[in-house]
Scaffold this motif. Sequence first.
Motif, short mmCIF file in Angstrom:
data_model
loop_
_atom_site.label_atom_id
_atom_site.label_comp_id
_atom_site.label_asym_id
_atom_site.label_seq_id
_atom_site.Cartn_x
_atom_site.Cartn_y
_atom_site.Cartn_z
N ARG A 15 -21.89 7.05 -16.43
CA ARG A 15 -21.86 6.47 -17.78
C ARG A 15 -21.98 7.55 -18.84
O ARG A 15 -21.30 7.51 -19.87
CB ARG A 15 -22.99 5.44 -17.93
N ALA A 16 -22.83 8.54 -18.56
CA ALA A 16 -23.00 9.64 -19.52
C ALA A 16 -21.72 10.44 -19.66
O ALA A 16 -21.33 10.84 -20.78
CB ALA A 16 -24.15 10.54 -19.07
N VAL A 64 -27.14 17.91 -13.41
CA VAL A 64 -27.80 16.91 -12.57
C VAL A 64 -28.61 17.64 -11.51
O VAL A 64 -28.38 18.82 -11.23
CB VAL A 64 -26.76 15.97 -11.91
N THR A 76 -24.99 9.56 -9.66
CA THR A 76 -25.59 8.27 -9.99
C THR A 76 -24.74 7.53 -11.02
O THR A 76 -23.93 8.13 -11.73
CB THR A 76 -27.00 8.47 -10.57
N ALA A 77 -24.96 6.23 -11.10
CA ALA A 77 -24.24 5.42 -12.08
C ALA A 77 -24.56 5.87 -13.50
O ALA A 77 -23.69 5.87 -14.38
CB ALA A 77 -24.61 3.94 -11.89
N SER A 78 -25.79 6.29 -13.73
CA SER A 78 -26.15 6.73 -15.08
C SER A 78 -25.43 8.02 -15.45
O SER A 78 -25.02 8.21 -16.61
CB SER A 78 -27.67 6.93 -15.18
N SER A 79 -25.22 8.92 -14.47
CA SER A 79 -24.47 10.14 -14.74
C SER A 79 -23.02 9.83 -15.09
O SER A 79 -22.43 10.44 -16.00
CB SER A 79 -24.51 11.07 -13.52
#
Length: 322
Positions: A123-124, A91, A118-121
Amino acid sequence: MIAPRTAPVITLTLNPAIDETIELDALAPGTVHRARGVVFHAGGKGVNVASCLADWGGIPVIAAGLLGRANEAPFVRLFAAKAIRDECIRVPGETRTNVKLAHAGETTDINLPGLEVTASSLRAVSALLLRLAVPGAVVLLAGSLPAGVDAGFYAELATALAARGARVLLDSSGPPLARALAGAAPPWCIKPNRAELEALAGRRLADAASLRDAARGLVGRGVALVAVSLGAEGALFVTGRGCLRAALPPMRVASTVGAGDAMVAGIIAGMHAAAGLERIARLGTAFAAAKLRAPGANLPGRDAVEALARAVVVEHEGVGAA
């Protein structure tokens, strides 16, 4: 569920750190100090556990988590040197540096803020772990959560991983630990220290009986193994079948940094070998003791660790298999 020997151990570190250990003759607040030396190690609880397991050998180890792209080099070197499979997501930004002041066999920690996540991190990371966690895998969720991450993140992840057939170890504290214990699928194993167990119990645990009772209470809530680290007093290992205390005689201490993580690695090594509770306790105690002899998350050769495991003094109390 017994983990097959080919199933991997997966460690998750969401809040890793580069540990800067400064060696001092003594520590006196408000004065000027001259350091005897400084060393840097890629760290974070899950990274430390992966490093110790790699030194032990014979176990496929995967390191997952989040790393700042700007200073990933120490982690890349560690993973390459120890043949740890690198599944960390990069990231933007820098992984934090934690300062450790080592003096007279003790360590004073100064932990800096971690990466913004982040929220996307997140989720990943969750998707990655669920993909890697084949049935029988052992998954360690380790350390504090980055700022802004919901305290229930580990609880949700533990439930999802259990549904995949993985056994989850959680080595955290505070609200993330409490939420995980109240989740739909509590962790298979936790490793609180005395203060963390007291926080969970809501009372002071001044003697061995109160420690055992508090640990048994957590087993009653669905945790298969509670390992309570007690520093120089050793550790307490409690399952639904029994309880034992394991300890080694006092020894020379080079650095206490990562000793708790080494204990977790020893517990995992025992689990991966489908060992009984006494062997798990011996390995956990021996890994921690071996780590005390040198800085960094490193173990000596297997023969040296096995010698320590044989020397561990175990006091039984109705112990069965883990």
